[in-house]
Design a protein around this motif. Structure first.
Motif, PDB file in Angstrom:
ATOM      1  N   GLY A   1      61.399 -15.036  12.732  1.00  0.00           N
ATOM      2  CA  GLY A   1      61.866 -13.662  12.890  1.00  0.00           C
ATOM      3  C   GLY A   1      60.809 -12.646  12.493  1.00  0.00           C
ATOM      4  N   THR A   2      60.693 -11.591  13.305  1.00  0.00           N
ATOM      5  CA  THR A   2      59.761 -10.498  13.042  1.00  0.00           C
ATOM      6  C   THR A   2      60.383  -9.191  13.528  1.00  0.00           C
ATOM      7  OG1 THR A   2      58.703 -10.686  15.219  1.00  0.00           O
ATOM      8  CG2 THR A   2      57.726 -11.950  13.422  1.00  0.00           C
ATOM      9  N   TYR A   3      59.793  -8.089  13.109  1.00  0.00           N
ATOM     10  CA  TYR A   3      60.121  -6.797  13.714  1.00  0.00           C
ATOM     11  C   TYR A   3      58.988  -6.430  14.639  1.00  0.00           C
ATOM     12  CZ  TYR A   3      64.004  -6.123  10.514  1.00  0.00           C
ATOM     13  OH  TYR A   3      65.179  -6.268   9.829  1.00  0.00           O
ATOM     14  N   ASP A   4      59.331  -5.820  15.784  1.00  0.00           N
ATOM     15  CA  ASP A   4      58.279  -5.393  16.700  1.00  0.00           C
ATOM     16  C   ASP A   4      57.740  -4.032  16.268  1.00  0.00           C
ATOM     17  OD1 ASP A   4      60.056  -3.437  17.680  1.00  0.00           O
ATOM     18  OD2 ASP A   4      60.407  -4.485  19.572  1.00  0.00           O
TER      19      ASP A   4
ATOM     20  N   SER B   1      55.831 -12.055  19.130  1.00  0.00           N
ATOM     21  CA  SER B   1      56.011 -12.194  17.683  1.00  0.00           C
ATOM     22  C   SER B   1      54.701 -12.115  16.910  1.00  0.00           C
ATOM     23  CB  SER B   1      56.709 -13.519  17.361  1.00  0.00           C
ATOM     24  OG  SER B   1      57.999 -13.544  17.907  1.00  0.00           O
ATOM     25  N   TYR B   2      53.600 -12.496  17.552  1.00  0.00           N
ATOM     26  CA  TYR B   2      52.297 -12.473  16.888  1.00  0.00           C
ATOM     27  C   TYR B   2      52.018 -11.101  16.270  1.00  0.00           C
ATOM     28  CZ  TYR B   2      47.251 -12.137  16.339  1.00  0.00           C
ATOM     29  OH  TYR B   2      46.002 -11.904  15.834  1.00  0.00           O
ATOM     30  N   SER B   3      52.143 -10.050  17.050  1.00  0.00           N
ATOM     31  CA  SER B   3      51.832  -8.708  16.539  1.00  0.00           C
ATOM     32  C   SER B   3      52.816  -8.279  15.450  1.00  0.00           C
ATOM     33  CB  SER B   3      51.793  -7.682  17.667  1.00  0.00           C
ATOM     34  OG  SER B   3      53.044  -7.616  18.314  1.00  0.00           O
ATOM     35  N   GLY B   4      54.066  -8.747  15.535  1.00  0.00           N
ATOM     36  CA  GLY B   4      55.037  -8.414  14.499  1.00  0.00           C
ATOM     37  C   GLY B   4      54.661  -8.996  13.148  1.00  0.00           C
ATOM     38  N   ILE B   5      54.149 -10.219  13.149  1.00  0.00           N
ATOM     39  CA  ILE B   5      53.720 -10.839  11.895  1.00  0.00           C
ATOM     40  C   ILE B   5      52.494 -10.118  11.349  1.00  0.00           C
ATOM     41  CG2 ILE B   5      52.785 -12.937  10.840  1.00  0.00           C
ATOM     42  CD1 ILE B   5      54.527 -14.543  12.812  1.00  0.00           C
ATOM     43  N   ILE B   6      51.531  -9.849  12.218  1.00  0.00           N
ATOM     44  CA  ILE B   6      50.309  -9.157  11.793  1.00  0.00           C
ATOM     45  C   ILE B   6      50.639  -7.769  11.232  1.00  0.00           C
ATOM     46  CG2 ILE B   6      48.144  -8.118  12.607  1.00  0.00           C
ATOM     47  CD1 ILE B   6      47.988 -11.165  12.387  1.00  0.00           C
ATOM     48  N   GLU B   7      51.458  -7.023  11.939  1.00  0.00           N
ATOM     49  CA  GLU B   7      51.808  -5.648  11.555  1.00  0.00           C
ATOM     50  C   GLU B   7      52.576  -5.582  10.234  1.00  0.00           C
ATOM     51  OE1 GLU B   7      52.070  -1.486  12.119  1.00  0.00           O
ATOM     52  OE2 GLU B   7      51.019  -2.913  13.401  1.00  0.00           O
ATOM     53  N   ASN B   8      53.565  -6.478  10.077  1.00  0.00           N
ATOM     54  CA  ASN B   8      54.458  -6.414   8.916  1.00  0.00           C
ATOM     55  C   ASN B   8      54.044  -7.307   7.756  1.00  0.00           C
ATOM     56  OD1 ASN B   8      56.633  -4.590   9.950  1.00  0.00           O
ATOM     57  ND2 ASN B   8      56.641  -6.159  11.555  1.00  0.00           N
ATOM     58  N   LYS B   9      53.057  -8.186   7.993  1.00  0.00           N
ATOM     59  CA  LYS B   9      52.576  -9.116   6.958  1.00  0.00           C
ATOM     60  C   LYS B   9      53.722  -9.945   6.381  1.00  0.00           C
ATOM     61  CE  LYS B   9      48.266  -7.076   6.347  1.00  0.00           C
ATOM     62  NZ  LYS B   9      48.006  -6.951   7.741  1.00  0.00           N
TER      63      LYS B   9
END
Length: 188
Positions: A20-23, A56-64
């Motif tokens: 799970g991530t946030y966009d 999801s990749y960018s969501g993990i990078i953005e939100n750490k």
């Protein structure tokens, strides 16, 4: 005699997890992964591998941060769906009727209906060819009461996790108990 079948992404079993991530708009997103597992005891860490092309990749990078929701066999169809479509194109939670729940500890949602959730803060990223390996420190695990044993630990037979067979590209349930780890080997 063993026959060589070449270098492949093959290991038995692999977990079937929903990350799970946030966009970038703050909307909940999730995707199914099988390239994942435990990677450290202290601090408790897991790893998941995603391609840069995934939403999801960018969501993990953005939100750490990210969560891992561990589905039960009851949700195999929804779990597969999370891996079939992109969050760029559709809201997977609305499409499946599952509930995104905001973690109070990390900037990522989890699936409310799944019995186990690992909330993780991002520790490391490592580019490995086509995939990026994310290492997340587990800051908390949330578990349904019905999935716990008498000691308060998750019971694999109650959770009924889904595993993935990489060669057959199929989902499986768990098998029978074969014996206690760190003990059965002493019996000869």
């Amino acid at each position: 005699m063993k026959r060589s079948i070449g270098a492949k992404t093959l290991a038995f079993p692999t977990p079937t997890w929903v990350v799970g991530t946030y966009d970038i708009n703050g909307d909940p997103n999730a995707m199914t992964v099988a390239w994942a597992g435990l990677c450290c005891s202290v601090p408790p860490c897991i790893s998941v591998s995603l391609r840069k092309a995934t939403y999801s990749y960018s969501g993990i990078i953005e939100n750490k941060a990210f969560t891992v929701s561990i589905p039960s066999e009851d949700h195999v169809k929804e779990t597969d769906y999370f891996g079939l479509v992109s969050g760029r194109d559709e809201n997977k939670f609305k499409a499946t009727g599952l509930t995104p729940v905001r973690s109070e500890l990390v900037a990522a949602p989890f699936v409310g209906e799944f019995p186990l959730v690992l909330e993780c803060k991002l520790l490391h990223t490592l580019e490995i060819g086509l995939h990026i390996l994310f290492v997340g420190e587990i800051v908390d695990i949330k578990a349904e009461e019905s999935a716990l044993d008498e000691n308060g630990d998750p019971d694999i037979e109650k959770v009924r996790p889904i595993i993935y067979g990489t060669g057959s590209r199929s989902y499986y349930g768990i098998g029978r108990d074969l014996g206690k780890a760190f003990s059965i080997g002493k019996e000869r």
